[in-house]
Design an enzyme around this catalytic site. Structure first.
Site, short mmCIF file in Angstrom:
data_model
loop_
_atom_site.label_atom_id
_atom_site.label_comp_id
_atom_site.label_asym_id
_atom_site.label_seq_id
_atom_site.Cartn_x
_atom_site.Cartn_y
_atom_site.Cartn_z
N LYS A 128 -6.04 50.21 38.44
CA LYS A 128 -4.76 49.58 38.75
C LYS A 128 -4.45 49.71 40.24
O LYS A 128 -3.94 48.79 40.87
CB LYS A 128 -3.64 50.19 37.88
CG LYS A 128 -3.77 49.76 36.42
CD LYS A 128 -2.86 50.52 35.47
CE LYS A 128 -3.20 50.16 34.01
NZ LYS A 128 -2.44 50.90 33.02
N GLN B 151 1.35 56.02 32.60
CA GLN B 151 0.13 55.77 31.84
C GLN B 151 0.18 56.52 30.51
O GLN B 151 0.44 57.73 30.47
CB GLN B 151 -1.10 56.23 32.66
CG GLN B 151 -2.43 55.95 32.01
CD GLN B 151 -2.76 54.46 31.90
OE1 GLN B 151 -2.44 53.67 32.80
NE2 GLN B 151 -3.37 54.05 30.81
N ASP C 281 5.81 47.76 32.85
CA ASP C 281 5.11 47.74 31.56
C ASP C 281 5.93 47.03 30.49
O ASP C 281 5.43 46.72 29.41
CB ASP C 281 4.84 49.19 31.09
CG ASP C 281 3.42 49.63 31.43
OD1 ASP C 281 2.55 48.75 31.58
OD2 ASP C 281 3.20 50.85 31.54
#
Ligand code: NAD
Length: 285
Positions: free
Chosen positions: A50, A94, A117
């Site tokens: 990422k 994460q 997200d």
């Protein structure tokens, strides 16, 4: 005649290029912060990817990694600092987090305008109400693939296998927003094969290798394999590879949905930056 494989890698490269151009046009720095707790090797690889992808697109990044035993409170404090930091546009926690942490508490601590997200109840609620702002990257990437391949969604039968907050539920909402007739299947669904066989668009997001077999697929259907399973024979999805003999279009694993997820994360980060820095109205706000 076998179906066509969707090249997620190529489309992801195109999206990343578009994002890079838009970041340049935007003219202000754009920054993504990530939080990783623990030593799960796959998570470390995902987060590093990422960051690499962000840098390639001209997006700055901050990399916060903590040992597994870090108290939840310490991570929440870092989230609060990043929320308050005007230089940070997007924040990503994460998953999975270590067992002593509550994933909902930590992910929901992220300010919703920076929640790239799309897990925050505000973003999930907006999607539910048909006023989406930041949408989870994986289902968003699937929609981009369907659009690129001109898959007709209006009135079609779409079957989503899996009902997680991250993939299955938002996937179903996005398909519904495009006027598909959506069925959500899950671990308690009876006659899964019967539901699946009705699908013009079949999305598998379960985490079980070989769950979808050729006899479960309507000839010519579009089959999207979100699953990522590490097996002795390498990385495989939830869809048996022989399904390509029946499907019209299908995503491979690897090289299908995975690369799109990162591309859409970058796109979400730019969107969050634009809205926050330019003070743009958020739909429904
Ligand atoms: P999850 O474990 O949260 O959810 C799995 C879902 O599958 C659940 O809703 C469950 O009800 C359903 N399920 C379980 N067994 C089933 C069965 N036998 N029949 C029908 N449904 C069943 O998982 P998730 O986070 O949604 O991820 C699903 C898969 O997608 C995993 O393999 C994950 O690694 C992968 N994934 C890939 C990406 C990507 O970028 N490619 C992103 C997120 C998740």
């Amino acid at each position: 005649m076998p179906g066509e494989l969707i090249d997620g890698k190529a489309l992801a490269a195109k999206v990343r290029q578009q994002v890079a151009e838009e970041v340049t046009e935007f003219g202000e720095p754009v920054c993504l912060a990530t939080i990783l707790v623990g030593d799960d090797p796959a998570s470390h690889i995902y987060v590093s990817r990422k960051h690499d992808a962000s840098h390639e697109a001209g997006i700055d990044s901050r990399d916060h990694r903590f040992p597994s035993e870090t108290p939840e409170q310490e991570v929440l404090e870092v989230v609060a600092e990043l929320n308050a930091d005007a230089a940070v546009d997007g924040i990503l926690v994460q998953l999975p987090l270590p067992e002593h942490m509550d994933e909902a508490t930590v992910t929901r601590a992220v300010e919703w305008a920076k929640d790239v997200d799309g897990f925050h109840p505000e973003n999930a609620g907006r999607l539910f109400l048909g006023e989406p702002h930041l949408v989870p990257a994986t289902p968003l990437g699937v929609m981009r693939m369907l659009e690129e391949h001109d898959v007709q969604l209006e009135g079609c039968e779409a079957v989503v296998i899996g009902r997680s907050e991250i993939v299955g539920k938002p996937m179903a909402m996005l398909l519904l927003a495009e006027h598909a007739t959506v069925t959500i299947c899950h671990s308690r669904t009876r006659e899964l094969a019967e539901h699946a066989r009705r699908a013009d668009v079949l999305v598998a997001a379960v985490g079980r290798p070989g769950l979808v077999t050729p006899d479960m697929v309507k000839p010519g259907a579009t089959v999207i394999d979100v699953g990522v399973n590490r097996t002795e024979s390498g990385l495989v999805g939830d869809v048996d590879r022989a399904v390509i003999e029946v499907a019209g279009l299908m995503t491979p694993v690897p090289g299908g949905v995975g690369p799109m997820t990162i591309a859409m994360l970058l796109s979400n980060t730019l969107k969050a930056a634009r809205h926050r820095r330019l003070g743009l109205a958020v739909p429904g706000a």
